[in-house]
Design a protein around this motif. Structure first.
Motif, PDB file in Angstrom:
ATOM      1  N   SER A   2      44.346  21.605  20.039  1.00 16.94           N
ATOM      2  CA  SER A   2      44.446  21.334  21.226  1.00 16.94           C
ATOM      3  C   SER A   2      43.011  21.620  21.868  1.00 16.94           C
ATOM      4  O   SER A   2      42.275  20.931  22.658  1.00 16.94           O
ATOM      5  CB  SER A   2      45.223  21.783  22.033  1.00 16.94           C
ATOM      6  OG  SER A   2      45.359  23.084  21.808  1.00 16.94           O
ATOM      7  N   THR A   3      42.606  22.781  21.732  1.00 17.06           N
ATOM      8  CA  THR A   3      41.363  23.079  22.104  1.00 17.06           C
ATOM      9  C   THR A   3      40.179  22.200  21.909  1.00 17.06           C
ATOM     10  O   THR A   3      39.439  21.701  22.778  1.00 17.06           O
ATOM     11  CB  THR A   3      40.698  24.552  21.942  1.00 17.06           C
ATOM     12  OG1 THR A   3      41.764  25.435  22.255  1.00 17.06           O
ATOM     13  CG2 THR A   3      39.585  25.064  22.587  1.00 17.06           C
ATOM     14  N   SER A   4      40.088  22.094  20.661  1.00 15.87           N
ATOM     15  CA  SER A   4      39.016  20.940  19.742  1.00 15.87           C
ATOM     16  C   SER A   4      39.288  19.597  21.035  1.00 15.87           C
ATOM     17  O   SER A   4      37.967  19.105  20.973  1.00 15.87           O
ATOM     18  CB  SER A   4      39.140  20.855  18.619  1.00 15.87           C
ATOM     19  OG  SER A   4      38.240  19.920  18.315  1.00 15.87           O
ATOM     20  N   ARG A   5      40.419  18.997  21.120  1.00 15.13           N
ATOM     21  CA  ARG A   5      40.768  17.767  21.404  1.00 15.13           C
ATOM     22  C   ARG A   5      40.241  18.006  23.076  1.00 15.13           C
ATOM     23  O   ARG A   5      39.603  17.166  23.478  1.00 15.13           O
ATOM     24  CB  ARG A   5      42.153  17.690  21.547  1.00 15.13           C
ATOM     25  CG  ARG A   5      42.363  16.038  21.801  1.00 15.13           C
ATOM     26  CD  ARG A   5      43.787  15.829  21.300  1.00 15.13           C
ATOM     27  NE  ARG A   5      44.119  14.435  21.705  1.00 15.13           N
ATOM     28  CZ  ARG A   5      43.831  13.282  21.150  1.00 15.13           C
ATOM     29  NH1 ARG A   5      43.177  13.392  19.986  1.00 15.13           N
ATOM     30  NH2 ARG A   5      44.132  12.028  21.651  1.00 15.13           N
ATOM     31  N   ALA A   6      40.444  18.868  23.678  1.00 12.90           N
ATOM     32  CA  ALA A   6      40.057  19.086  25.046  1.00 12.90           C
ATOM     33  C   ALA A   6      38.437  18.898  25.375  1.00 12.90           C
ATOM     34  O   ALA A   6      37.969  18.536  26.195  1.00 12.90           O
ATOM     35  CB  ALA A   6      40.776  20.376  25.711  1.00 12.90           C
ATOM     36  N   LEU A   7      37.687  19.649  24.441  1.00 13.10           N
ATOM     37  CA  LEU A   7      36.396  19.595  24.255  1.00 13.10           C
ATOM     38  C   LEU A   7      35.786  18.303  24.324  1.00 13.10           C
ATOM     39  O   LEU A   7      35.028  18.012  24.728  1.00 13.10           O
ATOM     40  CB  LEU A   7      35.822  20.803  23.341  1.00 13.10           C
ATOM     41  CG  LEU A   7      34.390  20.934  23.294  1.00 13.10           C
ATOM     42  CD1 LEU A   7      33.785  21.565  24.739  1.00 13.10           C
ATOM     43  CD2 LEU A   7      34.075  21.875  21.951  1.00 13.10           C
ATOM     44  N   THR A  68      37.511  19.969  11.283  1.00 10.31           N
ATOM     45  CA  THR A  68      36.476  19.658  12.076  1.00 10.31           C
ATOM     46  C   THR A  68      36.656  18.316  12.853  1.00 10.31           C
ATOM     47  O   THR A  68      37.312  17.638  12.098  1.00 10.31           O
ATOM     48  CB  THR A  68      35.116  19.621  11.304  1.00 10.31           C
ATOM     49  OG1 THR A  68      34.673  20.721  10.958  1.00 10.31           O
ATOM     50  CG2 THR A  68      33.883  19.170  12.171  1.00 10.31           C
ATOM     51  N   ALA A  69      36.058  18.207  13.875  1.00  7.47           N
ATOM     52  CA  ALA A  69      36.076  16.677  14.555  1.00  7.47           C
ATOM     53  C   ALA A  69      34.797  16.059  14.754  1.00  7.47           C
ATOM     54  O   ALA A  69      33.864  17.019  14.879  1.00  7.47           O
ATOM     55  CB  ALA A  69      36.960  16.756  15.975  1.00  7.47           C
ATOM     56  N   ALA A  70      34.526  14.885  15.068  1.00 15.12           N
ATOM     57  CA  ALA A  70      33.164  14.146  15.277  1.00 15.12           C
ATOM     58  C   ALA A  70      33.313  13.147  16.386  1.00 15.12           C
ATOM     59  O   ALA A  70      34.363  12.518  16.205  1.00 15.12           O
ATOM     60  CB  ALA A  70      32.582  13.850  14.015  1.00 15.12           C
ATOM     61  N   ILE A  71      32.314  13.197  17.120  1.00 17.27           N
ATOM     62  CA  ILE A  71      32.096  12.038  17.820  1.00 17.27           C
ATOM     63  C   ILE A  71      30.936  11.357  17.468  1.00 17.27           C
ATOM     64  O   ILE A  71      29.941  11.686  17.132  1.00 17.27           O
ATOM     65  CB  ILE A  71      31.674  12.452  19.373  1.00 17.27           C
ATOM     66  CG1 ILE A  71      32.940  13.238  20.014  1.00 17.27           C
ATOM     67  CG2 ILE A  71      31.278  11.071  20.119  1.00 17.27           C
ATOM     68  CD1 ILE A  71      32.550  13.619  21.186  1.00 17.27           C
ATOM     69  N   ILE A  72      31.303  10.160  16.930  1.00 15.29           N
ATOM     70  CA  ILE A  72      30.122   9.134  16.370  1.00 15.29           C
ATOM     71  C   ILE A  72      29.964   7.934  17.256  1.00 15.29           C
ATOM     72  O   ILE A  72      30.975   7.256  17.430  1.00 15.29           O
ATOM     73  CB  ILE A  72      30.731   8.648  14.869  1.00 15.29           C
ATOM     74  CG1 ILE A  72      31.158   9.841  14.012  1.00 15.29           C
ATOM     75  CG2 ILE A  72      29.542   7.999  14.146  1.00 15.29           C
ATOM     76  CD1 ILE A  72      32.088   9.515  12.896  1.00 15.29           C
TER      77      ILE A  72
END
Length: 126
Positions: A2-7, A68-72
Motif C-alpha cells: 500500500s505504501t508503494s501504491r500510494a507513492l 519492486t514497482a515501476a512506472i514506464i
C-alpha cells in the motif's frame, strides 16, 4: 504494497497535473510485483518490442517490501497498449513475473489482478 501504491499514485498525479498530463498518462503503464532485484535495463529489454520505444522507467523499491514497482512511459500511446499485451502474455506463460496496469486504472484505484485464472492477484513464485 500500500505504501508503494500510494507513492506511485502520487507520482502519477504529478504527471496528470503537468503540461500534456492526460496525453502522457495514456503512454504510461505501471507494473507491480516485479522482483526486488530487477534493474531498469531489464525492464527496457523486456518491453523493447513495444511500438515507439520507451521514454522513461522509474523504479520504486521499498526496503520493507519484497517486490519492486515501476512506472514506464512510452513514446507512443500504442507502445503502452502493446506493453500491456506483452506483460499479460508473459505472465500467462510464466516468463514475466509482474502485474501491469494502465496509469489511468491505478489513479482510479482499480484492483490489480495477475491473470484471469488468479483473480486475487499475487505472485506465483511465493
Amino acid at each position: 504494497m500500500s505504501t508503494s501504491r500510494a507513492l506511485i499514485k502520487s507520482k502519477l498525479e504529478e504527471i496528470q497535473n503537468s503540461k500534456d498530463g492526460e496525453k502522457l498518462l495514456k503512454k504510461t503503464i505501471v507494473v507491480f510485483e516485479l522482483p526486488f532485484v530487477i534493474e531498469e535495463q531489464q525492464i527496457k529489454d523486456y518491453f523493447e518490442k513495444a511500438t515507439g520505444g520507451i521514454s522513461s522507467v522509474e523504479l520504486f523499491k521499498a526496503s520493507a517490501l519484497v517486490f519492486t514497482a515501476a512506472i514506464i512511459q512510452f513514446n507512443k500511446e500504442k507502445g503502452a497498449e502493446k506493453a500491456l499485451e506483452i506483460a499479460k502474455h508473459g505472465a500467462s506463460i510464466g516468463e514475466f513475473d509482474g502485474v501491469a496496469q494502465t496509469a489511468q486504472d491505478v489513479l482510479q484505484g482499480k484492483k490489480i489482478t495477475k491473470s484471469k485464472d488468479d483473480p486475487e492477484g499475487g505472485c506465483k513464485q511465493q
